[in-house]
Design an enzyme around this catalytic site. Sequence first.
Site, PDB file in Angstrom:
ATOM      1  N   PHE A   1      -0.859  10.202  -7.355  1.00  0.00           N
ATOM      2  CA  PHE A   1      -0.789   8.756  -7.226  1.00  0.00           C
ATOM      3  C   PHE A   1      -1.556   8.060  -8.341  1.00  0.00           C
ATOM      4  CE2 PHE A   1      -0.884  10.231  -2.633  1.00  0.00           C
ATOM      5  CZ  PHE A   1       0.468  10.425  -2.604  1.00  0.00           C
TER       6      PHE A   1
ATOM      7  N   TRP B   1       2.195   1.643  -3.421  1.00  0.00           N
ATOM      8  CA  TRP B   1       1.134   2.086  -4.328  1.00  0.00           C
ATOM      9  C   TRP B   1       1.031   3.606  -4.327  1.00  0.00           C
ATOM     10  CZ3 TRP B   1      -3.237   5.043  -3.525  1.00  0.00           C
ATOM     11  CH2 TRP B   1      -4.178   5.055  -4.556  1.00  0.00           C
ATOM     12  N   HIS B   2       1.268   4.211  -3.164  1.00  0.00           N
ATOM     13  CA  HIS B   2       1.106   5.660  -3.070  1.00  0.00           C
ATOM     14  C   HIS B   2       2.192   6.429  -3.812  1.00  0.00           C
ATOM     15  CE1 HIS B   2      -1.825   4.760   0.107  1.00  0.00           C
ATOM     16  NE2 HIS B   2      -2.254   5.984  -0.070  1.00  0.00           N
ATOM     17  N   GLY B   3       3.357   5.858  -3.956  1.00  0.00           N
ATOM     18  CA  GLY B   3       4.378   6.602  -4.671  1.00  0.00           C
ATOM     19  C   GLY B   3       5.686   5.849  -4.776  1.00  0.00           C
TER      20      GLY B   3
ATOM     21  N   SER C   1       0.830  -1.206   0.000  1.00  0.00           N
ATOM     22  CA  SER C   1       0.000   0.000   0.000  1.00  0.00           C
ATOM     23  C   SER C   1       0.862   1.253   0.000  1.00  0.00           C
ATOM     24  CB  SER C   1      -0.915   0.000   1.228  1.00  0.00           C
ATOM     25  OG  SER C   1      -1.619   1.223   1.336  1.00  0.00           O
TER      26      SER C   1
END
Length: 490
Positions: free
Chosen positions: A490, A324-326, A321
Amino acid sequence: MLFNSLHFLVFFPIVVGLYFSLPPRWRNPLLLIASYYFYMSWRPEYALLLLATTLIDYYSGYRMSQLPDKARRRPYLWLSLASNLGTLFVFKYFNFFRDSALQLAQALHLPTAAVPTVSLLLPVGVSFYTFQSVGYIIDVYQGKLEGERNFGRFALFVAFFPQLVAGPIERGGHMLPQFRRTHSFDYARVVSGLRLMAWGLFKKVVVADRLALLVNPIFNNPHQHPEGPLLLLATLAFTFQIYGDFSGYTDLARGTARILGFDFNLNFRQPYFSASVPGFWRRWHISLSSWFRDYLYIPLGGSRVRPTRAYFNLFVVFLVSGLWHGANWTFVVWGALHGAYLVLSTWARPWREQLAQATGLAAHPALRRGVGGLITFALVAYAWIFFRANSLSDALYITKQLPQGWGHLNGREIGQLLLEFSQHYRPELLAAVLGIGLMMGVEYFGIHRSLQAWWSHRPPAWRWSGYVALTLLIVYLGIFNNTQFIYFQF
């Protein structure tokens, strides 16, 4: 095109007017054209990637729905996963993994090859619409959902403009049936949607964008602000900024869709009033948390395995996770922190109960929730440092400096330091404090009662006074410089 822009202020009423004026069979095509126009307003070439994702996943889902067993569906599942995750890797993560691998090789004194960088702009919203499309494909593969046969309807599901670039991440089983129905103009729904949009705009331009004026100078140049009190102030400001920004976007998206007759799932449910970190993640970015639960955590085994494996599964989910954000180690550390929080919270549950009994908190549920809420808020705010910092070194510097400047400063000196800062940022501080107070007050009230239902039954004079007051706050305290929403990156 931003929700808080003049462009959208012109675009959306035109779409609404045409939508309810056209015969039902032309409404979905209109929304599809409007959605692609909305997306192409950033960069027209982005639409080619969106279209490619749509074509591949439509074909994969359609073919899978014609096959009776998973074994024969599996090649189409892998086709979709390879195209979606491959797109994310190339556009978002290639340079990150390349640079990390080169740095590791250099640290280990290993020979390195000349691997070129990929000079590609990250398409806005790519993480959101690829995850939404992947969720649809997995549901079709597992037989939970029939593959959509109408290409235009599926294309609209992927590209629907209110939630295209920053969610909520919707499921095919929730949205596709809505695209099959005819939506008539409903005055009550329009009023409700406008109310939600106004509230989201308030959270964005009054709370989030005002707080950004305090947060950005400190986080962008942390070494120029070594004082612990100022770094703590910036951290707390960002804690409310990101909530106002992201939940404000979600309110705008849900309100926009509601006016057109569509319902999105709730994405935030008063997360900062959570009494535990697991509770926080049941209330924050709910669509992403549930996506990872259903499509990663449960396939890994979830909690149905031995405790150590369940802890591993939980930690991996939050590590992914974070990534996933960056494509930055700051996001990986942020995800790892929350993974560690949840593992420790689950592991220590029996000891927490014993401690509550020993301290007498068990007999005072409200006090126990309050103590848990303060601890949870502190842990979440600390993790936000890594989320916001521009680099891992900046984040580590801020965490190192946070305790500094308190011991040798007495109360008067700390007050003088904050006063000098507040005099420099007085308008922003006053507006931010007012905005945060109103935002959190409304959020707290919403826990105990359906605020919209309650407000709808107030006398007209009350309602219109509230609308006028909220409009004046937005007009006079809002920042209208087309500031992009944080989660667009994102």
